[in-house]
Design a protein around this motif. Structure first.
Motif, PDB file in Angstrom:
ATOM      1  N   GLN A  22      -9.042   5.921   1.588  1.00 56.05           N
ATOM      2  CA  GLN A  22      -7.813   6.689   1.388  1.00 56.05           C
ATOM      3  C   GLN A  22      -6.614   6.000   2.029  1.00 56.05           C
ATOM      4  OE1 GLN A  22      -8.792  10.486   3.055  1.00 56.05           O
ATOM      5  NE2 GLN A  22     -10.177  11.030   1.390  1.00 56.05           N
ATOM      6  N   LYS A  23      -6.805   5.463   3.232  1.00 58.16           N
ATOM      7  CA  LYS A  23      -5.704   4.766   3.912  1.00 58.16           C
ATOM      8  C   LYS A  23      -5.310   3.488   3.166  1.00 58.16           C
ATOM      9  CE  LYS A  23      -5.553   4.515   8.376  1.00 58.16           C
ATOM     10  NZ  LYS A  23      -5.879   4.319   9.794  1.00 58.16           N
ATOM     11  N   VAL A  24      -6.296   2.752   2.685  1.00 64.05           N
ATOM     12  CA  VAL A  24      -6.015   1.521   1.926  1.00 64.05           C
ATOM     13  C   VAL A  24      -5.271   1.858   0.641  1.00 64.05           C
ATOM     14  CG1 VAL A  24      -7.061  -0.378   0.642  1.00 64.05           C
ATOM     15  CG2 VAL A  24      -7.898   0.191   2.911  1.00 64.05           C
ATOM     16  N   ARG A  25      -5.705   2.903  -0.049  1.00 67.14           N
ATOM     17  CA  ARG A  25      -5.032   3.307  -1.287  1.00 67.14           C
ATOM     18  C   ARG A  25      -3.602   3.754  -1.027  1.00 67.14           C
ATOM     19  NH1 ARG A  25      -4.808   2.730  -5.690  1.00 67.14           N
ATOM     20  NH2 ARG A  25      -4.991   4.786  -6.581  1.00 67.14           N
ATOM     21  N   LYS A  26      -3.361   4.348   0.166  1.00 71.41           N
ATOM     22  CA  LYS A  26      -2.005   4.770   0.505  1.00 71.41           C
ATOM     23  C   LYS A  26      -1.111   3.553   0.752  1.00 71.41           C
ATOM     24  CE  LYS A  26      -1.515   8.566   2.657  1.00 71.41           C
ATOM     25  NZ  LYS A  26      -1.526   9.663   3.610  1.00 71.41           N
ATOM     26  N   ILE A  27      -1.676   2.503   1.358  1.00 74.47           N
ATOM     27  CA  ILE A  27      -0.917   1.276   1.614  1.00 74.47           C
ATOM     28  C   ILE A  27      -0.640   0.531   0.308  1.00 74.47           C
ATOM     29  CG2 ILE A  27      -1.062  -1.028   2.618  1.00 74.47           C
ATOM     30  CD1 ILE A  27      -2.585   0.200   4.944  1.00 74.47           C
ATOM     31  N   LEU A  28      -1.679   0.375  -0.505  1.00 76.11           N
ATOM     32  CA  LEU A  28      -1.553  -0.323  -1.789  1.00 76.11           C
ATOM     33  C   LEU A  28      -1.371   0.744  -2.864  1.00 76.11           C
ATOM     34  CD1 LEU A  28      -4.500  -2.808  -1.231  1.00 76.11           C
ATOM     35  CD2 LEU A  28      -2.080  -3.166  -0.725  1.00 76.11           C
ATOM     36  N   VAL A  29      -0.152   1.109  -3.095  1.00 76.97           N
ATOM     37  CA  VAL A  29       0.203   2.335  -3.807  1.00 76.97           C
ATOM     38  C   VAL A  29      -0.450   2.473  -5.173  1.00 76.97           C
ATOM     39  CG1 VAL A  29       2.122   3.688  -4.688  1.00 76.97           C
ATOM     40  CG2 VAL A  29       2.368   2.439  -2.555  1.00 76.97           C
ATOM     41  N   ASN A  30      -0.295   1.511  -6.036  1.00 73.86           N
ATOM     42  CA  ASN A  30      -0.864   1.696  -7.378  1.00 73.86           C
ATOM     43  C   ASN A  30      -2.180   0.941  -7.533  1.00 73.86           C
ATOM     44  OD1 ASN A  30      -0.206  -0.977  -8.027  1.00 73.86           O
ATOM     45  ND2 ASN A  30       1.824  -0.382  -8.705  1.00 73.86           N
ATOM     46  N   ARG A  31      -2.951   1.339  -8.521  1.00 71.25           N
ATOM     47  CA  ARG A  31      -4.286   0.750  -8.731  1.00 71.25           C
ATOM     48  C   ARG A  31      -4.227  -0.736  -9.058  1.00 71.25           C
ATOM     49  NH1 ARG A  31      -8.848   3.988  -9.176  1.00 71.25           N
ATOM     50  NH2 ARG A  31      -8.398   6.190  -9.293  1.00 71.25           N
TER      51      ARG A  31
END
Length: 70
Positions: A22-31
């Motif tokens: 979840q934290k990584v996805r928040k940093i790297l905003v889009n897929r």
């Protein structure tokens, strides 16, 4: 098609239960950014497992600073 659905399910479960993901996805905003960064890291570096990869992204993430071009 089955593998595509399985991959979608896997990412959905990770998004719901894995705090580091979840934290990584928040940093790297889009897929697109997320998968491009993972692809690049895996091309040049070896990681023991996925948790080490995600920890590396969290600790070494250095966002590009925008430069005023005027």
């Amino acid at each position: 098609m089955s593998l595509n659905l399985l991959a979608f399910l896997f990412h959905t479960v990770l998004d719901l239960v894995n705090y580091i993901y979840q934290k990584v996805r928040k940093i790297l905003v889009n897929r697109t950014t997320f998968f491009n960064d993972i692809r690049t890291l895996l091309k040049y570096l070896w990681f023991k497992d996925w948790s080490h990869l995600f920890s590396f992204i969290l600790t070494e993430h250095d966002p590009l600073k925008r430069v005023n071009s005027s």
